[in-house]
Design a protein around this motif. Structure first.
Motif, PDB file in Angstrom:
ATOM      1  N   ALA A 305       0.832  -1.202   0.000  1.00  0.00           N
ATOM      2  CA  ALA A 305       0.000   0.000   0.000  1.00  0.00           C
ATOM      3  C   ALA A 305       0.871   1.259   0.000  1.00  0.00           C
ATOM      4  N   ALA A 306       1.926   1.278   0.829  1.00  0.00           N
ATOM      5  CA  ALA A 306       2.800   2.462   0.916  1.00  0.00           C
ATOM      6  C   ALA A 306       3.514   2.716  -0.408  1.00  0.00           C
ATOM      7  N   MET A 307       3.776   1.642  -1.160  1.00  0.00           N
ATOM      8  CA  MET A 307       4.480   1.770  -2.440  1.00  0.00           C
ATOM      9  C   MET A 307       3.551   2.154  -3.583  1.00  0.00           C
ATOM     10  N   GLY A 308       2.251   2.086  -3.350  1.00  0.00           N
ATOM     11  CA  GLY A 308       1.304   2.315  -4.437  1.00  0.00           C
ATOM     12  C   GLY A 308       1.225   1.121  -5.379  1.00  0.00           C
ATOM     13  N   ALA A 309       1.663  -0.045  -4.901  1.00  0.00           N
ATOM     14  CA  ALA A 309       1.619  -1.255  -5.736  1.00  0.00           C
ATOM     15  C   ALA A 309       0.217  -1.867  -5.697  1.00  0.00           C
ATOM     16  N   LEU A 310      -0.084  -2.672  -6.702  1.00  0.00           N
ATOM     17  CA  LEU A 310      -1.323  -3.447  -6.687  1.00  0.00           C
ATOM     18  C   LEU A 310      -1.244  -4.436  -5.517  1.00  0.00           C
ATOM     19  N   THR A 311      -2.289  -4.474  -4.678  1.00  0.00           N
ATOM     20  CA  THR A 311      -2.240  -5.372  -3.511  1.00  0.00           C
ATOM     21  C   THR A 311      -2.947  -6.699  -3.778  1.00  0.00           C
ATOM     22  N   GLY A 312      -3.896  -6.710  -4.726  1.00  0.00           N
ATOM     23  CA  GLY A 312      -4.606  -7.948  -5.037  1.00  0.00           C
ATOM     24  C   GLY A 312      -3.732  -8.860  -5.879  1.00  0.00           C
ATOM     25  N   GLY A 313      -3.997 -10.161  -5.830  1.00  0.00           N
ATOM     26  CA  GLY A 313      -3.264 -11.117  -6.669  1.00  0.00           C
ATOM     27  C   GLY A 313      -1.777 -11.079  -6.434  1.00  0.00           C
ATOM     28  N   ASN A 314      -1.392 -10.854  -5.154  1.00  0.00           N
ATOM     29  CA  ASN A 314       0.029 -10.677  -4.850  1.00  0.00           C
ATOM     30  C   ASN A 314       0.707 -11.993  -4.453  1.00  0.00           C
ATOM     31  N   LEU A 315       1.914 -12.184  -4.957  1.00  0.00           N
ATOM     32  CA  LEU A 315       2.728 -13.345  -4.584  1.00  0.00           C
ATOM     33  C   LEU A 315       4.141 -12.900  -4.242  1.00  0.00           C
ATOM     34  N   ARG A 316       4.685 -13.494  -3.184  1.00  0.00           N
ATOM     35  CA  ARG A 316       6.099 -13.293  -2.845  1.00  0.00           C
ATOM     36  C   ARG A 316       6.795 -14.641  -2.960  1.00  0.00           C
ATOM     37  N   ILE A 317       7.763 -14.679  -3.874  1.00  0.00           N
ATOM     38  CA  ILE A 317       8.507 -15.919  -4.118  1.00  0.00           C
ATOM     39  C   ILE A 317       9.907 -15.741  -3.559  1.00  0.00           C
ATOM     40  N   SER A 318      10.359 -16.734  -2.805  1.00  0.00           N
ATOM     41  CA  SER A 318      11.684 -16.659  -2.207  1.00  0.00           C
ATOM     42  C   SER A 318      12.433 -17.947  -2.548  1.00  0.00           C
ATOM     43  N   LEU A 319      13.613 -17.810  -3.143  1.00  0.00           N
ATOM     44  CA  LEU A 319      14.386 -18.994  -3.500  1.00  0.00           C
ATOM     45  C   LEU A 319      15.188 -19.457  -2.289  1.00  0.00           C
ATOM     46  N   PRO A 320      15.112 -20.743  -1.943  1.00  0.00           N
ATOM     47  CA  PRO A 320      15.915 -21.222  -0.814  1.00  0.00           C
ATOM     48  C   PRO A 320      17.395 -21.272  -1.196  1.00  0.00           C
ATOM     49  N   LEU A 321      18.256 -21.286  -0.179  1.00  0.00           N
ATOM     50  CA  LEU A 321      19.688 -21.466  -0.454  1.00  0.00           C
ATOM     51  C   LEU A 321      19.862 -22.809  -1.152  1.00  0.00           C
ATOM     52  N   GLY A 322      20.685 -22.854  -2.196  1.00  0.00           N
ATOM     53  CA  GLY A 322      20.936 -24.107  -2.904  1.00  0.00           C
ATOM     54  C   GLY A 322      19.775 -24.534  -3.791  1.00  0.00           C
ATOM     55  N   PHE A 323      18.949 -23.573  -4.236  1.00  0.00           N
ATOM     56  CA  PHE A 323      17.788 -23.908  -5.074  1.00  0.00           C
ATOM     57  C   PHE A 323      18.242 -24.586  -6.378  1.00  0.00           C
ATOM     58  N   ASP A 324      17.317 -25.369  -6.932  1.00  0.00           N
ATOM     59  CA  ASP A 324      17.581 -26.069  -8.195  1.00  0.00           C
ATOM     60  C   ASP A 324      17.022 -25.189  -9.325  1.00  0.00           C
TER      61      ASP A 324
END
Lengths: 348, 96
Positions: A305-324
């Protein structure tokens, strides 16, 4: 958590069960395990110029830090974690919250010298959208003001800035237990009081077996973590590009360059975030979301919200250490199909 | 822009009681079928709409004009958008 970390936790639970302040044998053993774990973490995380403390959570770390530093007037940023904003609001008389630009970096042009802050609290990077914050710049502009840095999601991922007075992060970020928050305070603050009964801990003594497990997790960080970080940075850059090329109406959130290497956040128009998380979960991919429908508060992420980004349909993807990297390819394909399916399901 | 400067909407969409992204979808569909450059108001009570209607405007090339008072006593908020020709094209393309 890896097997070696769980094994260390279990072994320490059998050995270091006692109160480390006691002078009897089990107490001294617990104290020894704690001291060894502390020394190990200090070395692994390159925090030689700091005293290391442990608390059970970010909330208790922040409370302990505020107790020990002047905090009548505090400067912080709009995309700090809710617990940081809440703690500042509770403890300080005046809190100046710096707004952020569209990438989520605090806007230092809004800083006013007449505020005369006693304390600054700023994250090293935003854990939700990845954007790296201008810690060194803020420190230069607030010369002499103690700087508390939230290093959540940063340890073993990016090179830390140097100008912090106190830094904290969860051991979960590098594969340790979630119940260990590491607090590093510059030796110049003089927080460590070896003769006091509260030798080396803040707010009661820590969960020593969990701290021992955190030490093993930090020791297990690859020596070449910076190479792993650039591999992740490239994989996320590729993923950003593929999403932008193949999925229409997507808001890629956060700074594309100055960011945590392993984090990608975006919002897709015409998609409920809840449905996206569930569909990906079914495919064995566990992602976070800042959309209102995925939050227990039913409010959208204050960061988006503070960034003015779209808040709906939001995903945060985080790659683990040693990802394939094959998993990242599979994820890219899955995102294309899943977003199309979810849009169709919602009647779009 | 203050509420007094916002022109009277030509189209009203009532999306109260409907969660995001439904108010945004309703707005996109209204933009697609619109002629000219209409001013459209969407009534919504989902907490995400306050952020997502302006974000949709930025992404699609429409102009977010602001909030006006709700014309009845059923609660929620009224968000007003000016659709442009290019936004219509964009919305049509993506709606397909």
């Amino acid at each position: 958590m890896g097997e070696s970390v769980r094994a260390a936790w279990s072994a320490a639970a059998g050995l270091a069960w006692s109160d480390p302040a006691r002078l009897h044998h089990p107490g001294r053993t617990a104290s020894l395990v704690l001291d060894q774990a502390r020394a190990s973490l200090q070395a692994s995380l390159a925090l030689a110029d700091a005293d290391i403390f442990f608390t059970a959570s970010t909330a208790s770390a922040l409370t302990a830090i505020f107790e020990r530093l002047p905090h009548r007037v505090v400067v912080t940023g709009a995309v700090e974690t809710q617990i940081t904003l809440d703690t500042a609001a509770l403890q300080a008389s005046t809190v100046h919250v710096l707004p952020v630009t569209g990438t989520g970096a605090v806007d230092l042009s809004t800083l006013d010298p007449s505020w005369q802050p006693q304390l600054a609290v700023l994250q090293v990077a935003n854990a939700e959208v990845g954007t790296v914050q201008p810690v060194e710049d803020l420190s230069r502009q607030l010369a002499g003001v103690p700087m508390v840095c939230d290093a959540t999601a940063c340890l073993g991922r990016i090179v830390l800035p140097k100008s912090w007075s106190v830094l904290f992060a969860s051991a979960r970020d590098f594969g340790g237990p979630a119940g260990v928050t590491i607090v590093a305070a510059r030796k110049s603050l003089g927080w460590s009081a070896p003769s006091a009964s509260e030798r080396g801990w803040l707010g009661g003594f820590p969960d020593i077996p969990a701290v021992a497990a955190a030490a093993i997790a930090a020791e297990s960080l690859p020596a070449a973590w910076q190479a792993e970080a650039s591999r992740a940075h490239q994989a996320i850059a590729d993923l950003r590009q593929r999403i932008s090329d193949r999925i229409p109406d997507v808001d890629l959130v956060g700074d594309p360059e100055h960011r945590l290497p392993h984090v990608l956040t975006f919002s897709a128009l015409y998609c409920p975030g809840e449905a996206l998380v569930s569909e990906l979960d079914r495919a064995g991919i566990f992602v976070a979301s800042g959309s209102a429908c995925t939050a227990d508060t039913r409010r959208p992420s204050h960061v988006l919200a503070a960034m003015g980004a779209l808040t709906g349909g939001n995903l945060r993807i985080s790659l683990p250490l040693g990802f394939d990297s094959q998993d990242v390819d599979r994820l890219a394909e899955l995102l294309v199909d899943t977003i199309a399916k979810v849009r169709a399901d919602v009647g779009y | 822009m203050s509420a007094t400067e916002i022109p009277e909407p030509q189209v009203w969409l009532d999306e109260r009681g409907r969660p995001c992204p439904l108010p945004v979808i309703a707005m996109a569909k209204a933009a697609k079928s619109a002629h000219g450059s209409p001013v459209i108001a969407v009534l919504a009570d989902d907490p995400g709409a306050r952020y997502d209607i302006p974000a949709w405007c930025r992404m699609i090339g429409a102009t977010y004009l602001g909030e006006i008072s709700v014309p009845d006593d059923k609660g929620g908020s009224a968000y007003v958008v000016q659709i442009s020709e290019s936004a219509q094209t964009d919305a049509s393309k993506s709606i397909g």
